[in-house]
Design a protein around this motif. Sequence first.
Motif, PDB file in Angstrom:
ATOM      1  N   ASP A  58       1.057  -1.200   0.063  1.00 29.50           N
ATOM      2  CA  ASP A  58       0.110  -0.050   0.064  1.00 29.50           C
ATOM      3  C   ASP A  58       1.173   1.182   0.119  1.00 29.50           C
ATOM      4  O   ASP A  58       1.757   1.169   0.761  1.00 29.50           O
ATOM      5  CB  ASP A  58      -0.802   0.005   1.251  1.00 29.50           C
ATOM      6  CG  ASP A  58      -2.384   0.472   1.236  1.00 29.50           C
ATOM      7  OD1 ASP A  58      -2.696   0.634  -0.093  1.00 29.50           O
ATOM      8  OD2 ASP A  58      -3.128   0.791   2.012  1.00 29.50           O
ATOM      9  N   HIS A  60       0.632   5.136  -0.400  1.00 27.35           N
ATOM     10  CA  HIS A  60      -0.194   6.233  -0.664  1.00 27.35           C
ATOM     11  C   HIS A  60       0.590   7.672  -0.532  1.00 27.35           C
ATOM     12  O   HIS A  60       1.512   7.862   0.165  1.00 27.35           O
ATOM     13  CB  HIS A  60      -1.313   6.479   0.564  1.00 27.35           C
ATOM     14  CG  HIS A  60      -2.144   5.381   0.713  1.00 27.35           C
ATOM     15  ND1 HIS A  60      -2.908   4.692  -0.221  1.00 27.35           N
ATOM     16  CD2 HIS A  60      -2.559   4.290   1.757  1.00 27.35           C
ATOM     17  CE1 HIS A  60      -3.699   3.677   0.012  1.00 27.35           C
ATOM     18  NE2 HIS A  60      -3.636   3.484   1.174  1.00 27.35           N
ATOM     19  N   HIS A  66      -9.902   7.850   1.346  1.00 34.33           N
ATOM     20  CA  HIS A  66      -9.439   6.608   1.923  1.00 34.33           C
ATOM     21  C   HIS A  66      -8.958   6.854   3.476  1.00 34.33           C
ATOM     22  O   HIS A  66      -8.946   6.212   4.269  1.00 34.33           O
ATOM     23  CB  HIS A  66      -8.428   5.997   1.152  1.00 34.33           C
ATOM     24  CG  HIS A  66      -7.890   4.785   1.650  1.00 34.33           C
ATOM     25  ND1 HIS A  66      -8.522   3.442   1.956  1.00 34.33           N
ATOM     26  CD2 HIS A  66      -6.526   4.296   1.805  1.00 34.33           C
ATOM     27  CE1 HIS A  66      -7.764   2.517   2.008  1.00 34.33           C
ATOM     28  NE2 HIS A  66      -6.705   2.912   2.299  1.00 34.33           N
ATOM     29  N   HIS A  81      -2.052   5.724   6.843  1.00 32.73           N
ATOM     30  CA  HIS A  81      -1.189   4.562   6.959  1.00 32.73           C
ATOM     31  C   HIS A  81      -0.412   4.350   5.582  1.00 32.73           C
ATOM     32  O   HIS A  81      -0.691   5.013   4.710  1.00 32.73           O
ATOM     33  CB  HIS A  81      -2.149   3.281   6.989  1.00 32.73           C
ATOM     34  CG  HIS A  81      -2.909   3.087   6.130  1.00 32.73           C
ATOM     35  ND1 HIS A  81      -4.283   3.823   6.066  1.00 32.73           N
ATOM     36  CD2 HIS A  81      -2.914   2.392   4.983  1.00 32.73           C
ATOM     37  CE1 HIS A  81      -5.051   3.381   4.888  1.00 32.73           C
ATOM     38  NE2 HIS A  81      -4.178   2.546   4.223  1.00 32.73           N
TER      39      HIS A  81
HETATM   40 ZN   LIG Z   1      -4.648   1.972   2.112  1.00 31.40          ZN
END
Ligand SMILES: [Zn+2]
Length: 200
Positions: A58, A60, A66, A81
């Motif tokens: 992941d 970001h 989100h 996160h």
């Molecule tokens: Zn995420």
Amino acid sequence: MSTTEDTERRALIVVDVQNDFCEGGSLAVEGGAAVAAAITAHAAGNAHLYEQVVASRDWHIDPGDHFAEGEPDYLDTWPVHCVAGTDGAAFHPALGVTFDAVVSKGHWTAAYSALEATEDDTGLLLGDWLRARGITELDVVGIATSHCVKATALDALEQGFGVRLLTDLAVGVTPELAAAAVEALVEAGAELATAADVLR
Ligand SMILES: [Zn+2]
């Protein structure tokens, strides 16, 4: 029982074993660190099983809603996160696996499935990257069974890959959510196995 041919076409997909999803992280899953270590042992002992070993992360930058503005609902909105380049987005230190490829997802949006991720060197979507290498079968492991592992396995099945979930190398946000995810995956056509089963 798998043939040599099957073995040559199988990839191990390690989903999101990142610091923020393990103990001490901003979206910690209990058991994450143990799964990281177990995946490391499995990959080290079974290099002959896999033609490719791939990690998703992941990753970001600005994934919009989100990330919760206030209280996360833990359904569609989450604490911040896995921000690209931060320690939280790094692979867990217990994940000592040499990867043939790393695929990243979620730069600008929520992205649960590793099939939405692109390979860091080529920019290919994971499915295309795997097909280009003749991969037909996937062993899927990682964090979390109930979320990104599930989404990855469902997308892979939809794209025509054979999917096996190695249940002891994945962990869910809760045991109940993990059990529900496993049930959904079996219904969709995934096989279940343990790391030990794979050796038989
Ligand atoms: Zn995420």
